[in-house]
Motif scaffolding. Sequence first.
Motif, short mmCIF file in Angstrom:
data_model
loop_
_atom_site.label_atom_id
_atom_site.label_comp_id
_atom_site.label_asym_id
_atom_site.label_seq_id
_atom_site.Cartn_x
_atom_site.Cartn_y
_atom_site.Cartn_z
N SER A 1 77.75 -19.78 0.29
CA SER A 1 77.43 -20.03 -1.12
C SER A 1 78.09 -19.02 -2.05
N LEU B 1 84.86 -22.67 0.06
CA LEU B 1 83.76 -23.45 0.59
C LEU B 1 84.25 -24.80 1.11
N GLU B 2 85.15 -25.43 0.36
CA GLU B 2 85.69 -26.71 0.80
C GLU B 2 86.48 -26.56 2.09
N LYS C 1 77.02 -24.90 3.44
CA LYS C 1 77.02 -24.58 2.00
C LYS C 1 76.16 -23.36 1.71
N GLN C 2 75.05 -23.23 2.43
CA GLN C 2 74.21 -22.04 2.26
C GLN C 2 74.90 -20.79 2.80
N ASP D 1 76.15 -29.78 7.13
CA ASP D 1 76.88 -29.57 5.88
C ASP D 1 76.06 -28.71 4.92
N LYS D 2 74.77 -28.98 4.87
CA LYS D 2 73.89 -28.22 3.98
C LYS D 2 73.82 -26.75 4.41
N LYS D 3 73.76 -26.52 5.72
CA LYS D 3 73.71 -25.17 6.25
C LYS D 3 74.99 -24.40 5.93
N ALA E 1 84.87 -22.19 -4.73
CA ALA E 1 84.78 -23.61 -4.42
C ALA E 1 85.84 -24.02 -3.41
N LYS F 1 85.93 -24.36 4.45
CA LYS F 1 84.97 -24.18 5.55
C LYS F 1 84.33 -25.52 5.94
N LEU F 2 84.00 -26.31 4.93
CA LEU F 2 83.42 -27.62 5.21
C LEU F 2 84.41 -28.50 5.96
#
Length: 681
Positions: free
Chosen positions: A591, A598-599, A587-588, A583-585, A595, A601-602
Motif C-alpha cells: 500500500s 503496486l500494479e 494491495k495491503q 489480490d486484496k492482501k 501506483a 506486483k499485482l
Amino acid sequence: MKEDRNADNFQHTLTLPELTMRGIILGAILTVIFTASNVYLGLKVGLTFSSAIPAAVISMAILKMFKDSNILENNMVQSQASAAGTLSAIIFVIPGMLMIGYWQDFEFWQTLLVSACGGALGVLFTIPLRRAMVVHSDLPYPEGVAAAEILKVGSNTKEDSKSGSLKEILSGGIISAVVALCTSGFKFLSGGLSIFFPIGKGMSQIAFGYSTALIGAGYLIGITSGLALLCGIVIAWGGFVPYYTMTELPADGQTMEQFAQAVYSQRVRLIGAGAMGVAAIWTLIMLIKPVVDGVKESLAAMKNSKIEESKHRTDLDMSMKSIGGVFLVTVLGLFGVFVSFVAPANLPTGQMLAIVIVGILTAVLMGFFVAAACAYMAGLIGTSSSPISGIGILAIIVSSIIIFALCSSFGIFDIEGGTKFATAIAIFITSIILAIACISNDNMQDLKTGYLVGATPANQQIALIIGCVVGAFVIAPVLNLLYEAYGFVGALPRAGMNPDEALAAPQAVLMSTIAQGIFSSSLDWKYIYIGMTLGAIIVVINLILTKNTKYALPPLAVGMGIYLPPSLQTPLVIGAVVGYFLDKKIKQMFSSKSADELEDKLNESKRRGTLFASGLIVGESLTGVLIAALIVVSFSTGSDGDPLTLVSEEFASSATPEILGFGIFVAIIAYFCKLVLKFKS
C-alpha cells in the motif's frame, strides 16, 4: 505513441524466422496435450481454459535451448496451440449424438471433419475483420494483450525466469496429477463431501468438491463470476429444491435424499437451462450494435484494401488465392461429411441432397454471422468470458427450426426414427457452427497478440489452421475414451454403471434437450418458462447493479450455477474467492508503493497464479484421460473397471477418504496462496 512503438518493434523483428518446422512440431504436441485436457474439463464442468498463455510459457522454456529462437517463433507456437483451448468447445454439443441415441460411440472421421472444417472456417471468416477490429480498434483484447506481454517479458528476461515460469506450470500439474491419481485411481482420497439436511418438511444439500483443476479454473474466472455461480447454487438448493420437496411427496420407496436429487435433475436443471438461454440471448442483444459497426468497418476496409493495404509483412493476411483454396477444400469436406452422415437414413436422393445443401448453407451462413459476433466479443470481454454457450443455444434453436420445416415438408417425421434423425441433423449443424464460433473468438486474440509483438498475420492464420487440424485428430479418440470410462449424464455405455460418476457435459445435455423439445412434445416447458422468467429478473438486477454500483451479477453465470451440480461448482467458487483475497492482501502489503509499483506486483502475482492454476487444470485433466484409458482397457479384458484401486470397499466407503481429501484440498489452497504471495526481497 503506442503505434510508434509498434512500428519500431516491426522494424526490429523484420527478418526473424516465424513459422519454423520445430515450432510447428512443438505446437502440435502442445495442441494434443491441451486439447485432451480441455475435452475432459469441458465434459466434467462445462468450462474450458485458454491454452495460449501456458503454451507461450512452455514454448519459451523449450525453444530457449536453441540459440536462434525468438519471440515471433514462440508466438506462432502459442497461436497454433491456442486452438486446443477453443476447438475443444465442440464437445459442448456433439455428445448430444449419444444422448439422443443416434450414435453408439463417436464417429472418428465425422467428428474430425466437423472439427477441422469448422475450425478452418472460423479462421477464414475473421481474416477480413482483422484491420477493423485489431489494427484500427480500441477493443481491449485482455487475453491477447496478456499473451503479448508474457512473450515480450520472456524474450527479454534471464533464462532462470523462463524456467521459473515452467516450474510453476509443472508444479501445479504434478500436484494435481498425484491428487487425481489418488482420488480417481487408487481411491485413497474422496473427490468431495455431500451432506443432505432437512428444511422444514423438505430437503436440501451442501456439497463440496475437492477438485484441484476446478480450484485453478475458479482462480481464472474471477470473483464476479464465482459469486454469480454461488448465487445460482443458493437459488437452486436454497430455494427450488426445498420448495418442491416440501410441496410434493416422494415416489413409493424413494428416500428424501433421492427425491431431492430427482427434483434437481428433472426440474431445477430445466429452470437453470431457461435462465441460461435468456441470459445468453440478452448478452448477444447487447453486442448487436458493436458487431454491426465492426462488420461495416471491415467491409469498408476490404473495399479500399488496394489503397490502404501496407506492403509491410506485418499487415499481410493470407492471399485471396489461399483463402479461396482453403474455403473450397473446407466446403468439399463439409459436403462429404454431411453425405456420410445423412446416407444411412436411406432417403431419396433429392431429399438427401436437399438436407445436405441446406445443412451446409445453414452452417456456413450462420457461422459467418457468429464469427463476426465472436470476434467482437473476444475484443470486448475476452475469450474466456465470451458466452459461447449462448451461441450454441441460438444455433441449436435456429438449426432445429430450419430442419423441422424441411423434414416436415419431406414427411420424414412419419417414418420410423424420423424425429431422432432430424434431431441429430440439428445437433450436427450446430457442432459446425460452434467450431466456427470458438475458433473465430480465439483467432482475434491471437491476431492482437501478433500485432503487438510484430508477427505476420498470414503466418498466424496458417498456424491456427494447422492447430485446428491437429486438435481435430485428438477430439474423437479422447471423447470415446471418456465415454467408455465414465459415461455422460443420460448416456451410459454399459449397464450397472454409477450415474453419479458420469461426466456432466452440461451444455450438450441442454442443447440436446432443447432440440428434442422442438421436435417433439417430450419437454416439460413449464420449468423452462420459470427459468426464462428468472433469467429476465437476473438480467434486470444486473443492469441496475452495473449502472449504479461497481458490482455485477453475470446472468449466464447465475444460470450455470443453477444448472450445474453443486459439487462441481464449490471448488470454482472457492478458487475465485481465494484469488480475490490474494489480490486484496497484495494491495495491503504494498500500500505504501506507487501506483505503478503496486500494479507491477499485482501483475507478477497474477502471472504466477495463472501459470500454477493452468498447471492444476492440465495435471488433473490429463490424469483423468489416462485413467479413463486404463478403465477402458480393464473392461476390454473382462476386469471390473477399477484397475488402479488399492483399497477395500470398506475403506472407500468410510469417512477416512473424505477427511484425507479435505486435508489435502486445504493444503493445496495454502500452497497456492504462499506461491502467489511470494515476492523477491
